[in-house]
Design a protein around this motif. Structure first.
Motif, PDB file in Angstrom:
ATOM      1  N   PHE A   1       6.984   3.172  -0.618  1.00 50.12           N
ATOM      2  CA  PHE A   1       6.229   2.762  -1.798  1.00 50.12           C
ATOM      3  C   PHE A   1       5.133   3.785  -2.057  1.00 50.12           C
ATOM      4  O   PHE A   1       4.410   4.182  -1.156  1.00 50.12           O
ATOM      5  N   ASP A   2       5.014   4.229  -3.325  1.00 52.08           N
ATOM      6  CA  ASP A   2       3.982   5.203  -3.679  1.00 52.08           C
ATOM      7  C   ASP A   2       2.868   4.553  -4.498  1.00 52.08           C
ATOM      8  O   ASP A   2       1.716   4.579  -4.101  1.00 52.08           O
ATOM      9  N   ALA A   3       3.212   3.952  -5.655  1.00 51.48           N
ATOM     10  CA  ALA A   3       2.165   3.391  -6.514  1.00 51.48           C
ATOM     11  C   ALA A   3       2.744   2.433  -7.542  1.00 51.48           C
ATOM     12  O   ALA A   3       3.927   2.527  -7.894  1.00 51.48           O
ATOM     13  N   ARG A   4       1.892   1.517  -8.023  1.00 53.51           N
ATOM     14  CA  ARG A   4       2.227   0.685  -9.176  1.00 53.51           C
ATOM     15  C   ARG A   4       1.847   1.474 -10.414  1.00 53.51           C
ATOM     16  O   ARG A   4       0.810   2.126 -10.434  1.00 53.51           O
TER      17      ARG A   4
ATOM     18  N   ARG B   1       6.462   3.342  -8.564  1.00 54.98           N
ATOM     19  CA  ARG B   1       7.004   4.645  -8.172  1.00 54.98           C
ATOM     20  C   ARG B   1       7.216   4.599  -6.664  1.00 54.98           C
ATOM     21  O   ARG B   1       6.347   4.182  -5.907  1.00 54.98           O
ATOM     22  N   ILE B   2       8.395   5.039  -6.254  1.00 45.11           N
ATOM     23  CA  ILE B   2       8.722   5.101  -4.832  1.00 45.11           C
ATOM     24  C   ILE B   2       9.147   6.518  -4.493  1.00 45.11           C
ATOM     25  O   ILE B   2       9.497   7.304  -5.383  1.00 45.11           O
TER      26      ILE B   2
ATOM     27  N   GLY C   1      10.386  11.481  -6.172  1.00 48.15           N
ATOM     28  CA  GLY C   1       9.724  10.331  -6.787  1.00 48.15           C
ATOM     29  C   GLY C   1      10.646   9.671  -7.793  1.00 48.15           C
ATOM     30  O   GLY C   1      11.255  10.342  -8.621  1.00 48.15           O
TER      31      GLY C   1
ATOM     32  N   LYS D   1       0.846  -1.193   0.000  1.00 44.58           N
ATOM     33  CA  LYS D   1       0.000   0.000   0.000  1.00 44.58           C
ATOM     34  C   LYS D   1       0.879   1.239   0.000  1.00 44.58           C
ATOM     35  O   LYS D   1       2.024   1.199   0.452  1.00 44.58           O
ATOM     36  N   SER D   2       0.337   2.308  -0.483  1.00 46.08           N
ATOM     37  CA  SER D   2       1.066   3.574  -0.477  1.00 46.08           C
ATOM     38  C   SER D   2       1.481   3.897   0.952  1.00 46.08           C
ATOM     39  O   SER D   2       0.670   3.846   1.871  1.00 46.08           O
ATOM     40  N   GLY D   3       2.768   4.171   1.139  1.00 47.78           N
ATOM     41  CA  GLY D   3       3.290   4.483   2.463  1.00 47.78           C
ATOM     42  C   GLY D   3       4.084   3.345   3.088  1.00 47.78           C
ATOM     43  O   GLY D   3       4.748   3.545   4.108  1.00 47.78           O
TER      44      GLY D   3
END
Length: 174
Positions: free
Chosen positions: A135-138, A146-147, A158, A116-118
């Motif tokens: 972790f930010d998003a797939r 994207r991290i 990012g 999950k984000s975060g």
């Protein structure tokens, strides 16, 4: 029998059709393919690992190159200075194992479905090897994520990386 692995070139987007043709004629052929989850549900769910190429194991002296060069959907062999390129058996087996590992993981969506984000992750390999990040998003339609990387004080940047370069940080047991 002196069989070797050779590389066949297919016409654009005809790898699967060529693989079926070669296999139907009884030859040992390896077509590495990845199972993906595309953004568009109507697009192909299987993509070639090496677009335009497949591996063929045969005794070319006995069979002859013309058997394959004039086959439908084939563009010939990979050759250097007129000499057919051979691929060592151990390399083909390593590619098989690698493709199987990727497919077993079920792509980025399956491997990191519970991220999950975060969430904290570490980076393995590449320019930022060993760094911890958030972790930010797939990124949809790709095997990338994207991290957020903290570089200076509280400044986060990012960064987009291949999914195989991140690993979830396990929570510390108390």
């Amino acid at each position: 029998m002196d069989s070797h692995w050779y590389v066949l070139r297919s016409k654009p987007n005809k790898e699967l059709t060529l693989w079926r043709e070669v296999s139907a004629r009884g030859f040992d052929c390896f077509y590495p393919q990845l199972h993906v989850r595309p953004v568009n549900p109507r697009s192909r769910k299987i993509r070639p690992y090496f677009p335009g190429y497949l591996f063929l194991q045969t005794d070319i002296e006995q069979v002859g190159t013309s058997t394959f060069q004039f086959m439908p959907f084939c563009s010939g062999f990979v050759a250097f200075d007129g000499v057919l390129a051979t691929v060592p058996d151990h390399l083909v087996q390593a590619i098989r194992r690698h493709v199987d590992e990727i497919n077993a993981a079920g792509s980025a969506e399956g491997k990191f479905a519970n991220l999950k984000s975060g969430d904290a992750v570490t980076i393995e390999g590449g320019l930022f090897d060993g760094y911890e990040a958030i972790f930010d998003a797939r990124l949809k339609g790709t095997e990338r994520v994207r991290i957020l990387l903290t570089l200076l004080k509280s400044r986060s940047v990012g960064v987009e990386l291949p999914v195989n370069q991140i690993q979830r940080v396990q929570p510390k047991k108390r």
